[in-house]
Design an enzyme around this catalytic site. Structure first.
Site, PDB file in Angstrom:
ATOM      1  N   ASN A 125      14.933 -16.319  -1.091  1.00 13.04           N
ATOM      2  CA  ASN A 125      15.977 -15.417  -1.598  1.00 13.04           C
ATOM      3  C   ASN A 125      15.417 -14.058  -2.025  1.00 13.04           C
ATOM      4  O   ASN A 125      15.911 -13.447  -2.970  1.00 13.04           O
ATOM      5  CB  ASN A 125      16.724 -16.066  -2.777  1.00 13.04           C
ATOM      6  CG  ASN A 125      17.612 -17.215  -2.320  1.00 13.04           C
ATOM      7  OD1 ASN A 125      17.671 -17.535  -1.137  1.00 13.04           O
ATOM      8  ND2 ASN A 125      18.274 -17.862  -3.254  1.00 13.04           N
TER       9      ASN A 125
ATOM     10  N   ARG B  24      18.168 -28.842   3.846  1.00 13.34           N
ATOM     11  CA  ARG B  24      19.179 -29.585   3.098  1.00 13.34           C
ATOM     12  C   ARG B  24      20.080 -30.359   4.061  1.00 13.34           C
ATOM     13  O   ARG B  24      20.043 -30.132   5.271  1.00 13.34           O
ATOM     14  CB  ARG B  24      19.994 -28.616   2.236  1.00 13.34           C
ATOM     15  CG  ARG B  24      19.195 -28.035   1.080  1.00 13.34           C
ATOM     16  CD  ARG B  24      19.988 -27.023   0.274  1.00 13.34           C
ATOM     17  NE  ARG B  24      20.153 -25.758   0.970  1.00 13.34           N
ATOM     18  CZ  ARG B  24      20.719 -24.673   0.443  1.00 13.34           C
ATOM     19  NH1 ARG B  24      21.179 -24.719  -0.800  1.00 13.34           N
ATOM     20  NH2 ARG B  24      20.829 -23.556   1.141  1.00 13.34           N
TER      21      ARG B  24
END
Length: 680
Positions: free
Chosen positions: A95, A228
């Site tokens: 990020n 994920r």
């Protein structure tokens, strides 16, 4: 009266300060870094934020993610951050973390030359360098965090961000106001080069055709990997765009980079969606804005973030990990809270034509001819990656060498780690590689079967060093295949005649050394060869003298494939067989082909070799056709009475036949007799 005035002034100042903090607190941290005017970074407000940035940086040099650095901190919060300085958990480049804080500090330093900003920035550079894998990639967290976080992470442009930082640092551009020391800049350049190579190696091949990249690639196999539950292995329209822009920014791109860019652009063109646009629709009695995809023939191009590896079909996932064909089929939480489409590849397509014209213009002049002209001595070439020789890479030196030269061409390779795939072509005869030192002159690469992905014979394309030119000589080198225990991965492929290695090391795992060619003869003297399974294999006649043969696993040291009519296969004289401590059940060899010939004479055999010594490899004809023998060996692993019944213990009269002249000089033209006496 004075007291009242002072109180009023303080109140006004506090109010102004609170107001200023309120203004920047309403902004996102990345926008503060990127959108503020340069003059703002000289303000007290910016200095206050800079103090926060310094506090959040950990001693290791990086920062945690998703922190709004501009938000004011209480004294208690500051003390807590000071206590966390030595903590390495949650330090990341995800990020935008770390890279964006480094940019902020650079902008601060340009206005306020505080040495703390400079030191913190350089600590960030060191952190990025330490976090890099040997294969050139970066994990999402460093130190490593268990789980999918250890994968090479292109997700959210993490690795592209790192690479862009290192590129600017290495080239000492004006993008950052803080310039790294020369040694750090040199490390940054090496790390950048390794990163580019990792990007090239992870570009996915779909039915043999290069396409794009996945958001994550396994850090060992380099294959596509899951993250994920809703982030399954797939081709990524979003992450691939930044990688291509990075490749396009490389000055003097290699043919491999050019191919990668061209292939990715072709894939972008093939996979663009031209009839969909995204709309946001308010949900009644809620603050949520629903995401809806609407058919529109005039829509601007979009790309799916997740596409099937097999055929580029877009798919979507909820937290249950089940693929759906449309965005509408997944739950609202994931539908609204994740970016499933992107327009980022449009920037690649916008810049591509100009890039292509520039590249085509740069490659008009034939570089090989230019290199030949600039050589001071075409028979004595120097390779030095620091730029103090004729060439910086070994392959450049080979490509500049005369074909079928009248006299030997000696290529001196200065100390350094040469991360390149090297090939001595069939026309590059009479080439010598002379390393400056065995320990510090290193050629390394990390191809392996699964990554090459060229079908059943992929093994033979994996070599770090391939030799097809006859009369090759090398000394004082270390050659590695660093792909790890991932299956077949060749370190050196010798497919030429009269090839000699002296005082060299060959490091790898399965299939380290391949010696090929019916009738070819090779000589390895004073060398170290390590591996796991079949790490010396092939059909050439090879004499190994005074070598250390080191097993790294319970498996087979050799796998000869000698042809029936060839009198000598693999011959080991005065060698030492050693192993890792954990290795206790290894074999001297097994037959890759039914007429395999392997002989050990006067060798010291370690206790890791099983009493039976040899394996038939489930080949019923091996006992009849193979020739496996030993003569006057020593060591705990030498147990002649317990060897398989079909192996041999040579008599003195038989051992006399294994002279260097008989092994390497028979069937050799008169003009090349005693070729193995060469020393350079």
């Amino acid at each position: 009266m004075k007291k009242i005035k002072i109180v009023i002034v303080l109140a006004v100042l506090i109010g102004l300060n609170t107001c200023l903090y309120s203004q920047i607190s309403n902004q996102k941290w990345p926008s503060i870094i990127n959108d503020k005017e340069p003059s703002w970074f000289a303000t007290n407000e910016a200095k206050e934020v800079a103090e926060n940035v310094l506090l959040y940086q950990r001693n290791i040099g990086g920062w945690p993610k998703n922190i709004q650095m501009q938000n004011p901190l209480t004294p208690a919060e500051k003390q807590k951050l000071i206590a966390l300085k030595a903590d390495t958990k949650e330090v990341t480049t995800d990020n935008g973390a770390t890279c964006q804080e480094m940019l902020f500090l650079s902008k601060m330093y340009a206005q306020v030359p505080d040495e703390r900003y400079k030191n913190a920035f350089l600590a960030g550079v060191d952190y990025l360098l330490k976090a890099q894998y040997e294969n050139g990639g970066w994990p999402q967290f460093y130190p490593l965090k268990k789980g999918y976080y250890t994968h090479i992470t292109y997700n959210d442009n993490s690795m592209a961000n790192i690479m862009n930082v290192l590129k600017e640092v290495a080239e000492k551009t004006d993008y950052y106001s803080i310039k790294a020391p020369d040694a750090t800049a040199e490390k940054a350049q090496k790390a950048f080069n390794k990163g580019i190579d990792c990007i090239l190696k992870t570009q996915y091949k779909q039915n043999g055709v290069l396409t794009a990249w996945c958001a994550q690639h396994d850090e060992v196999t380099l294959l596509p990997a899951n993250a994920r539950a809703f982030e399954l292995a797939s081709l990524s329209g979003q992450e691939s765009a930044k990688l291509v822009l990075l490749l396009m920014s490389v000055k003097n791109p290699s043919p491999e980079i050019i191919t990668a860019v061209n292939s990715a652009v072709a894939w972008f063109e093939k996979t663009k969606i031209t009839d969909l646009r995204e709309e946001r629709v308010p949900v009644p009695n809620s603050k949520i804005m629903e995401k809806v995809m609407v058919k529109d023939p005039n829509a601007s191009p979009l790309w799916a973030r997740f596409m099937e590896l097999s055929d580029n079909t877009p798919f979507f996932c909820d937290r249950d990990g089940i693929k759906k064909a449309t965005l509408a089929e997944i739950g609202q939480e994931r539908r609204v809270g994740y970016s499933w489409y992107t327009n980022q590849p449009k920037e690649v397509l916008k810049k591509y034509e100009n890039w292509k014209k520039k590249i085509e213009g740069e490659t008009v002049a034939p570089p090989k001819k230019k290199s030949e002209v600039t050589l001071k001595d075409e028979f004595n070439i120097v390779v030095d990656q620091k730029g103090n020789g004729d060439f910086k890479t070994i392959q450049e030196a080979i490509n500049a060498s005369k074909a079928y030269p009248a006299q030997r061409i000696s290529i001196l390779i200065k100390n350094g780690t040469y991360y390149e795939k090297v090939k001595v072509h069939a026309w590059n005869t009479r080439i010598s590689f002379i390393g400056e030192s065995r320990e510090n002159t290193i050629i390394t690469f990390d191809d392996y079967f699964g990554k090459i992905n060229l079908g059943r014979n992929s093994t033979f394309y994996t070599a770090t060093l391939s030799i097809d030119g006859n009369d090759f000589f090398a000394k004082n080198l270390t050659i590695k295949n660093t792909s790890g225990p991932v299956g077949q991965a060749v370190t050196v492929n010798v497919s030429a005649n009269r090839v000699q290695f002296s005082n060299c090391s060959f490091e790898g795992n399965q299939d380290t050394l391949y010696t090929a060619g019916e009738g070819n003869k090779n000589y390895f003297k004073d060398c170290y060869i390590e591996g796991t399974t079949d790490f010396i294999f092939g059909d050439a006649t090879v004499l190994f003298e005074n070598c250390n043969i080191h097993s790294k696993s319970d498996s087979y040291a050799t796998a000869a494939s000698t042809q029936n009519e060839i009198p000598y296969g693999y011959v080991f004289k005065n060698c030492k067989l050693t192993a890792d401590e954990k290795v206790t059940k290894a074999y001297l060899g097994r037959p890759w082909r039914p007429y395999a010939k392997t002989v050990f004479l006067n060798c010291e055999i370690g206790k890791h070799i099983l009493p039976e010594g040899w394996s038939a490899w489930s080949k019923s004809e091996a006992a009849t056709n193979c020739f496996y023998a030993e003569y006057k060996c020593s060591g705990e692993g030498y147990q002649p009475k317990n060897r398989v019944s079909w192996s041999h213990q040579l008599k003195d009269s038989e051992a006399k036949n294994y002279s260097i002249e008989n092994i390497l000089d028979s069937d050799i033209p008169v003009g090349t007799k005693k070729w193995y006496l060469r020393t350079n």
